[in-house]
Design a protein around this motif. Sequence first.
Motif, PDB file in Angstrom:
ATOM      1  N   GLY A   1      -4.328  -5.300   7.843  1.00 59.71           N
ATOM      2  CA  GLY A   1      -4.635  -4.373   6.754  1.00 59.71           C
ATOM      3  C   GLY A   1      -6.114  -4.018   6.710  1.00 59.71           C
ATOM      4  N   SER A   2      -6.942  -4.855   7.313  1.00 60.23           N
ATOM      5  CA  SER A   2      -8.385  -4.564   7.338  1.00 60.23           C
ATOM      6  C   SER A   2      -8.627  -3.200   7.991  1.00 60.23           C
ATOM      7  CB  SER A   2      -9.133  -5.649   8.108  1.00 60.23           C
ATOM      8  OG  SER A   2      -8.617  -5.765   9.413  1.00 60.23           O
TER       9      SER A   2
ATOM     10  N   TRP B   1       4.643   2.625   6.459  1.00 60.34           N
ATOM     11  CA  TRP B   1       4.187   1.561   7.362  1.00 60.34           C
ATOM     12  C   TRP B   1       5.349   0.603   7.689  1.00 60.34           C
ATOM     13  CZ3 TRP B   1      -1.222  -1.149   6.226  1.00 60.34           C
ATOM     14  CH2 TRP B   1      -1.918  -1.296   7.435  1.00 60.34           C
TER      15      TRP B   1
ATOM     16  N   TYR C   1      -4.653   4.022  -0.962  1.00 61.94           N
ATOM     17  CA  TYR C   1      -3.764   3.717   0.165  1.00 61.94           C
ATOM     18  C   TYR C   1      -2.500   4.587   0.106  1.00 61.94           C
ATOM     19  CZ  TYR C   1      -6.485  -0.497   1.278  1.00 61.94           C
ATOM     20  OH  TYR C   1      -7.476  -1.371   1.633  1.00 61.94           O
ATOM     21  N   ASP C   2      -1.972   4.767  -1.114  1.00 54.64           N
ATOM     22  CA  ASP C   2      -0.769   5.608  -1.244  1.00 54.64           C
ATOM     23  C   ASP C   2      -1.092   7.046  -0.849  1.00 54.64           C
ATOM     24  OD1 ASP C   2       0.622   3.447  -2.110  1.00 54.64           O
ATOM     25  OD2 ASP C   2       0.513   3.938  -4.250  1.00 54.64           O
TER      26      ASP C   2
ATOM     27  N   GLY D   1       3.183  -9.175   3.227  1.00 53.90           N
ATOM     28  CA  GLY D   1       1.753  -8.834   3.168  1.00 53.90           C
ATOM     29  C   GLY D   1       1.548  -7.479   2.524  1.00 53.90           C
ATOM     30  N   GLY D   2       0.283  -7.161   2.262  1.00 53.31           N
ATOM     31  CA  GLY D   2      -0.068  -5.936   1.539  1.00 53.31           C
ATOM     32  C   GLY D   2       0.477  -4.668   2.175  1.00 53.31           C
ATOM     33  N   PHE D   3       0.648  -4.671   3.491  1.00 51.15           N
ATOM     34  CA  PHE D   3       1.117  -3.457   4.183  1.00 51.15           C
ATOM     35  C   PHE D   3       2.493  -3.040   3.682  1.00 51.15           C
ATOM     36  CE2 PHE D   3       4.481  -3.309   7.474  1.00 51.15           C
ATOM     37  CZ  PHE D   3       5.057  -4.547   7.245  1.00 51.15           C
TER      38      PHE D   3
ATOM     39  N   ARG E   1       3.580  -2.606   0.947  1.00 51.65           N
ATOM     40  CA  ARG E   1       3.610  -1.675  -0.189  1.00 51.65           C
ATOM     41  C   ARG E   1       3.807  -0.244   0.285  1.00 51.65           C
ATOM     42  NH1 ARG E   1      -1.694  -3.988  -2.719  1.00 51.65           N
ATOM     43  NH2 ARG E   1      -1.086  -6.094  -2.186  1.00 51.65           N
ATOM     44  N   SER E   2       3.644   0.005   1.578  1.00 53.25           N
ATOM     45  CA  SER E   2       3.783   1.371   2.093  1.00 53.25           C
ATOM     46  C   SER E   2       5.127   1.555   2.806  1.00 53.25           C
ATOM     47  CB  SER E   2       2.630   1.654   3.061  1.00 53.25           C
ATOM     48  OG  SER E   2       2.964   2.718   3.917  1.00 53.25           O
TER      49      SER E   2
ATOM     50  N   PHE F   1      -6.642  -0.504   7.737  1.00 52.65           N
ATOM     51  CA  PHE F   1      -6.388   0.550   6.741  1.00 52.65           C
ATOM     52  C   PHE F   1      -7.545   0.593   5.742  1.00 52.65           C
ATOM     53  CE2 PHE F   1      -2.706   2.513   4.034  1.00 52.65           C
ATOM     54  CZ  PHE F   1      -3.209   3.779   4.295  1.00 52.65           C
ATOM     55  N   HIS F   2      -8.079  -0.582   5.455  1.00 46.05           N
ATOM     56  CA  HIS F   2      -9.232  -0.659   4.572  1.00 46.05           C
ATOM     57  C   HIS F   2     -10.423   0.084   5.206  1.00 46.05           C
ATOM     58  CE1 HIS F   2     -12.748  -2.633   2.624  1.00 46.05           C
ATOM     59  NE2 HIS F   2     -11.991  -2.436   1.555  1.00 46.05           N
TER      60      HIS F   2
ATOM     61  N   GLY G   1      -1.481  -8.812   6.122  1.00 43.72           N
ATOM     62  CA  GLY G   1      -2.339  -8.794   4.930  1.00 43.72           C
ATOM     63  C   GLY G   1      -3.655  -8.211   5.401  1.00 43.72           C
ATOM     64  N   THR G   2      -4.748  -8.899   5.127  1.00 40.54           N
ATOM     65  CA  THR G   2      -6.033  -8.461   5.662  1.00 40.54           C
ATOM     66  C   THR G   2      -6.008  -8.611   7.182  1.00 40.54           C
ATOM     67  OG1 THR G   2      -7.080  -9.132   3.637  1.00 40.54           O
ATOM     68  CG2 THR G   2      -8.512  -8.850   5.523  1.00 40.54           C
TER      69      THR G   2
ATOM     70  N   ASP H   1      -3.611   5.324  -6.215  1.00 39.73           N
ATOM     71  CA  ASP H   1      -3.994   4.304  -5.255  1.00 39.73           C
ATOM     72  C   ASP H   1      -4.394   5.025  -3.964  1.00 39.73           C
ATOM     73  OD1 ASP H   1      -4.090   2.452  -3.220  1.00 39.73           O
ATOM     74  OD2 ASP H   1      -2.349   1.326  -3.907  1.00 39.73           O
TER      75      ASP H   1
HETATM   76  P1  ADP Z   1      -4.674 -10.778   1.814  1.00 45.59           P
HETATM   77  O1  ADP Z   1      -4.283 -10.909   3.252  1.00 45.59           O
HETATM   78  O2  ADP Z   1      -6.184 -10.791   1.655  1.00 45.59           O
HETATM   79  O3  ADP Z   1      -3.946 -11.701   0.898  1.00 45.59           O
HETATM   80  P2  ADP Z   1      -2.940  -8.502   1.099  1.00 45.59           P
HETATM   81  O4  ADP Z   1      -1.743  -9.188   1.645  1.00 45.59           O
HETATM   82  O5  ADP Z   1      -2.927  -8.049  -0.325  1.00 45.59           O
HETATM   83  O6  ADP Z   1      -4.308  -9.290   1.333  1.00 45.59           O
HETATM   84  O7  ADP Z   1      -3.200  -7.231   2.037  1.00 45.59           O
HETATM   85  C1  ADP Z   1      -4.271  -6.375   1.850  1.00 45.59           C
HETATM   86  C2  ADP Z   1      -4.035  -5.154   2.712  1.00 45.59           C
HETATM   87  O8  ADP Z   1      -2.808  -4.524   2.305  1.00 45.59           O
HETATM   88  C3  ADP Z   1      -5.085  -4.082   2.579  1.00 45.59           C
HETATM   89  O9  ADP Z   1      -6.152  -4.283   3.469  1.00 45.59           O
HETATM   90  C4  ADP Z   1      -4.309  -2.802   2.925  1.00 45.59           C
HETATM   91  O10 ADP Z   1      -4.365  -2.566   4.310  1.00 45.59           O
HETATM   92  C5  ADP Z   1      -2.880  -3.141   2.565  1.00 45.59           C
HETATM   93  N1  ADP Z   1      -2.432  -2.413   1.372  1.00 45.59           N
HETATM   94  C6  ADP Z   1      -2.719  -2.660   0.087  1.00 45.59           C
HETATM   95  N2  ADP Z   1      -2.135  -1.757  -0.725  1.00 45.59           N
HETATM   96  C7  ADP Z   1      -1.461  -0.904   0.077  1.00 45.59           C
HETATM   97  C8  ADP Z   1      -0.647   0.256  -0.138  1.00 45.59           C
HETATM   98  N3  ADP Z   1      -0.405   0.725  -1.353  1.00 45.59           N
HETATM   99  N4  ADP Z   1      -0.123   0.855   0.961  1.00 45.59           N
HETATM  100  C9  ADP Z   1      -0.362   0.382   2.204  1.00 45.59           C
HETATM  101  N5  ADP Z   1      -1.116  -0.694   2.449  1.00 45.59           N
HETATM  102  C10 ADP Z   1      -1.649  -1.334   1.414  1.00 45.59           C
END
Ligand code: ADP
Length: 516
Positions: free
Chosen positions: A302-303, A420, A328-329, A412-414, A416-417, A305-306, A262-263, A326
């Motif tokens: 993910g921080s 990745w 990130y996409d 986690g957010g990663f 979505r790619s 990539f942010h 995630g972050t 998006d």
């Molecule tokens: P948290 O840990 O705060 O709950 P998330 O699980 O949503 O947050 O993860 C956030 C991270 O996911 C972002 O910092 C980014 O690196 C990654 N992320 C978000 N959207 C995408 C995307 N479309 N493709 C790749 N990475 C993504």
Amino acid sequence: MLGVDIGTTSTKAVLFTTQGQIVAQHAVEYPLLCTTPGMAEQDPEQIYQAVLAAISTAVSAGGAEFGQIAGQVALVSFSAAMHSVIAVDQDGKLLSNSITWADNRAGAWANRIRDELDGHQIYLRTGTPIHPMSPLCKIMWLRHDQPELFARTARFVGMKEYVLFRLFGAWLVDHSIASATGMFNLQQLDWDQGALRMLGISPAQLSTLVPTTHHLSGLAPAVAQQLGLAPATPFVIGANDGVLSNLGVNAIAPGQVAVTIGTSGAMRTVIDKPLTDPAGRTFCYALTAKHWVVGGPTNNGGSIFHWVREELATAESAAAKNAGQDPYDALTKIAEGVRAGAEGLLFHPYLAGERAPLWNADARGSYFGLATHHGKPHMIRAALEGVIFSLYSILPAVEDLIGPTTHMMATGGFARSPLWRQMMADIFEREVVVPESVESSCLGAAVLGLYALGKVDSLDVIGSMVGSTHRHVPIPENVALYRRLWPIYAAIPKLLEQQYRQLSQFQRETAIGGPV
Ligand code: ADP
């Protein structure tokens, strides 16, 4: 059943059917207070109000959809972020904010405990690495840096303890949150005398220890009404968010590893008894008496990539946003134009120092191997690869301890790619499955709640509640490239230890507001 996760950015309440289907959910956010360097605090009152609002809104949303719900909520069960410390007085009045895991001000004390005060022995008994995140280090810091506050403090409690105190008037802490304090003896299931002696506190200054299956009921009628619940609704104390996330993604069988980016990020696996690492690389936290979670957290997930999005590829991100895409996409697409291994460019993602497996707050990030043929696409790709390499470097520590692992669940957010996710399969050289994990810690809490109340006789029921969304198998050409790069990547942080320390010292001294 209602799973409530008291997290660092928000509290989420998710109402599930007893089969694990989501009925309704609500999240309430709150800020992190960071007004001085290294500080990361939160207002406990604000979080308590957020817990009430998240529960009542989820319950009323469920009621709106499915009719009267109050009498039908079988249980409420809690997940919470680890490592928070709040100082309270004899009457439970707040003397401090909640000092969160992200607060680094105990850094110097973490070093002293590790280097001069036998910290490794404390880690071996308690399973929490000696790091400024831990309540052990934070209480030591408070004792020496804020002696007046320390002297006035009747109790040091965590965020979940504070919420339960407000709801039920008792100071209770589950073995899972306790096991992440650095003060809980994993073998004795009791506060560790040596750790408490070092801190100069007594067990009476901490909450009463109970298993994660402990439950209580008897909400005050006014609170019950506010929440939309029957006063007799059982509340299960639950566990910490990390171990519950493993349960919530169905990674509790031997050999299964859950990886979250995630972050921040983490790798975790479940074993049946507590185990610590002679080399001090992994944590060990409780889920139940028979389930213990071993693993390692990374600060830089993910921080990174942010950071790439905001600092490195600013123009590309802005263009994507303007085109309604998006960012990130869009950046993922750019990285796709470069071969696996970024043509020999390596990125070490230690922008926020690093926890597992280095446990070095002074570690710093770097691009290594830059050559004229590298451009921004290489830098983006290398950053994504660096995050996965960094997580991969935790695996040997885990496997040294528990033996080979086989299955991998990624969340986690990663996730979505697709690029990745594929990198993860290629670098780890195994199939990666992305479970359906909407709010996995909340689902984990709810299932632990079912188990606690004897409504199911094993946590394995989770298997019927979690499906999968994506699967990736390693691509042999990519695997071959990553195999060649891995030893080079892994050698760098070992070679640079001294330079990391010198450079981070320089950064601290020359940072705005610091001594020049
Ligand atoms: P948290 O840990 O705060 O709950 P998330 O699980 O949503 O947050 O993860 C956030 C991270 O996911 C972002 O910092 C980014 O690196 C990654 N992320 C978000 N959207 C995408 C995307 N479309 N493709 C790749 N990475 C993504």
